[in-house]
Scaffold this active site. Sequence first.
Site, PDB file in Angstrom:
ATOM      1  CE  LYS A  15     -19.105 -24.781 -30.281  1.00  0.00           C
ATOM      2  NZ  LYS A  15     -19.209 -25.926 -31.401  1.00  0.00           N
ATOM      3  NE  ARG A  90     -21.634 -20.716 -35.523  1.00  0.00           N
ATOM      4  CZ  ARG A  90     -22.021 -21.355 -34.547  1.00  0.00           C
ATOM      5  NH1 ARG A  90     -22.159 -21.107 -33.233  1.00  0.00           N
ATOM      6  NH2 ARG A  90     -22.321 -22.643 -34.819  1.00  0.00           N
ATOM      7  NE  ARG A 129     -26.311 -32.340 -32.881  1.00  0.00           N
ATOM      8  CZ  ARG A 129     -25.600 -31.272 -32.585  1.00  0.00           C
ATOM      9  NH1 ARG A 129     -24.856 -31.066 -31.720  1.00  0.00           N
ATOM     10  NH2 ARG A 129     -25.432 -30.322 -33.678  1.00  0.00           N
ATOM     11  NE  ARG A 135     -28.955 -28.434 -33.901  1.00  0.00           N
ATOM     12  CZ  ARG A 135     -27.751 -28.072 -33.559  1.00  0.00           C
ATOM     13  NH1 ARG A 135     -27.244 -28.277 -32.302  1.00  0.00           N
ATOM     14  NH2 ARG A 135     -26.963 -27.300 -34.602  1.00  0.00           N
ATOM     15  NE  ARG A 146     -24.355 -27.157 -38.303  1.00  0.00           N
ATOM     16  CZ  ARG A 146     -24.887 -28.066 -37.363  1.00  0.00           C
ATOM     17  NH1 ARG A 146     -25.505 -29.201 -38.079  1.00  0.00           N
ATOM     18  NH2 ARG A 146     -24.414 -28.505 -36.229  1.00  0.00           N
TER      19      ARG A 146
HETATM   20  P1  ADP Z   1     -23.073 -26.110 -33.835  1.00  0.00           P
HETATM   21  O1  ADP Z   1     -23.729 -27.436 -33.439  1.00  0.00           O
HETATM   22  O2  ADP Z   1     -22.973 -26.201 -35.709  1.00  0.00           O
HETATM   23  O3  ADP Z   1     -22.014 -25.615 -33.309  1.00  0.00           O
HETATM   24  P2  ADP Z   1     -24.904 -24.073 -32.520  1.00  0.00           P
HETATM   25  O4  ADP Z   1     -26.024 -24.765 -31.882  1.00  0.00           O
HETATM   26  O5  ADP Z   1     -23.959 -23.619 -32.215  1.00  0.00           O
HETATM   27  O6  ADP Z   1     -24.361 -25.052 -33.809  1.00  0.00           O
HETATM   28  O7  ADP Z   1     -25.564 -23.003 -33.752  1.00  0.00           O
HETATM   29  C1  ADP Z   1     -26.567 -23.490 -34.752  1.00  0.00           C
HETATM   30  C2  ADP Z   1     -27.032 -22.235 -35.790  1.00  0.00           C
HETATM   31  O8  ADP Z   1     -27.385 -21.233 -34.941  1.00  0.00           O
HETATM   32  C3  ADP Z   1     -25.493 -21.821 -36.334  1.00  0.00           C
HETATM   33  O9  ADP Z   1     -25.384 -22.813 -37.706  1.00  0.00           O
HETATM   34  C4  ADP Z   1     -26.061 -20.560 -37.015  1.00  0.00           C
HETATM   35  O10 ADP Z   1     -27.033 -20.484 -37.841  1.00  0.00           O
HETATM   36  C5  ADP Z   1     -26.523 -19.995 -35.740  1.00  0.00           C
HETATM   37  N1  ADP Z   1     -25.697 -19.220 -34.807  1.00  0.00           N
HETATM   38  C6  ADP Z   1     -24.959 -19.738 -33.627  1.00  0.00           C
HETATM   39  N2  ADP Z   1     -24.289 -18.915 -32.987  1.00  0.00           N
HETATM   40  C7  ADP Z   1     -24.080 -18.021 -34.114  1.00  0.00           C
HETATM   41  C8  ADP Z   1     -23.304 -16.729 -34.031  1.00  0.00           C
HETATM   42  N3  ADP Z   1     -22.431 -16.489 -32.971  1.00  0.00           N
HETATM   43  N4  ADP Z   1     -23.495 -15.832 -35.093  1.00  0.00           N
HETATM   44  C9  ADP Z   1     -24.168 -16.266 -36.235  1.00  0.00           C
HETATM   45  N5  ADP Z   1     -25.120 -17.176 -35.931  1.00  0.00           N
HETATM   46  C10 ADP Z   1     -25.039 -18.292 -35.071  1.00  0.00           C
END
Ligand code: ADP
Length: 192
Positions: A15, A90, A129, A135, A146
Amino acid sequence: MSARLVLLGPPGAGKGTQAARLAERLGVPAISTGDIFRTNIKGGTELGRKAQEYSSRGALVPDEITNAMVRDRLAQDDTAQGFLLDGYPRNVAQVAELDAILADAGLTLDLAVEITADPEVVIERLLKRAQIEGREDDTADVIRHRLDVYAEQTAPISGVYAERGLLAQVDGIGDVDEVTDRLLSAIGSAAR
Ligand code: ADP
């Protein structure tokens, strides 16, 4: 032309990579809630401190924090022609909040585009990654959590948008350019 878009898909589906490319092609900002949280965590802000409690273990940050942050971000001038949201909504409650934010501005969403990917492929990508980016939420246990959170809370969102006739699904397996082209053609007919 405006393009108000949501990008859906499991962690590791690509994404972030695709959001940056699409944003450039469409001339709208890519807004990643994950990136905003990570920037705040690095900067040691109050928001970052709160977010880290949850994100470091792969849990969702509470809606009241995330929703307020997105509402503020979408109020900024650079979203006048639209936006591409990555990582939001989400869960189903966030879908309702996004509806409300847009309705308050007299706007509607154009399309939710879902990048689909097999969970096995996704886990492999995330572990790779982890070695490159370091990360803190890319360890095997946290990744698994996750993915569980995604399956339970985020995956149902696709159905909500599908019922409204607003969902497009795009295969995320293949080379990066190819996936970008698929996404652009899915978006092409919906963005006005
Ligand atoms: P991923 O690579 O898992 O898609 P992101 O970079 O989008 O992860 O998000 C990392 C973390 O940030 C999530 O695991 C969550 O803890 C928090 N987060 C991101 N977007 C949201 C959201 N819309 N609602 C709640 N928590 C979020």
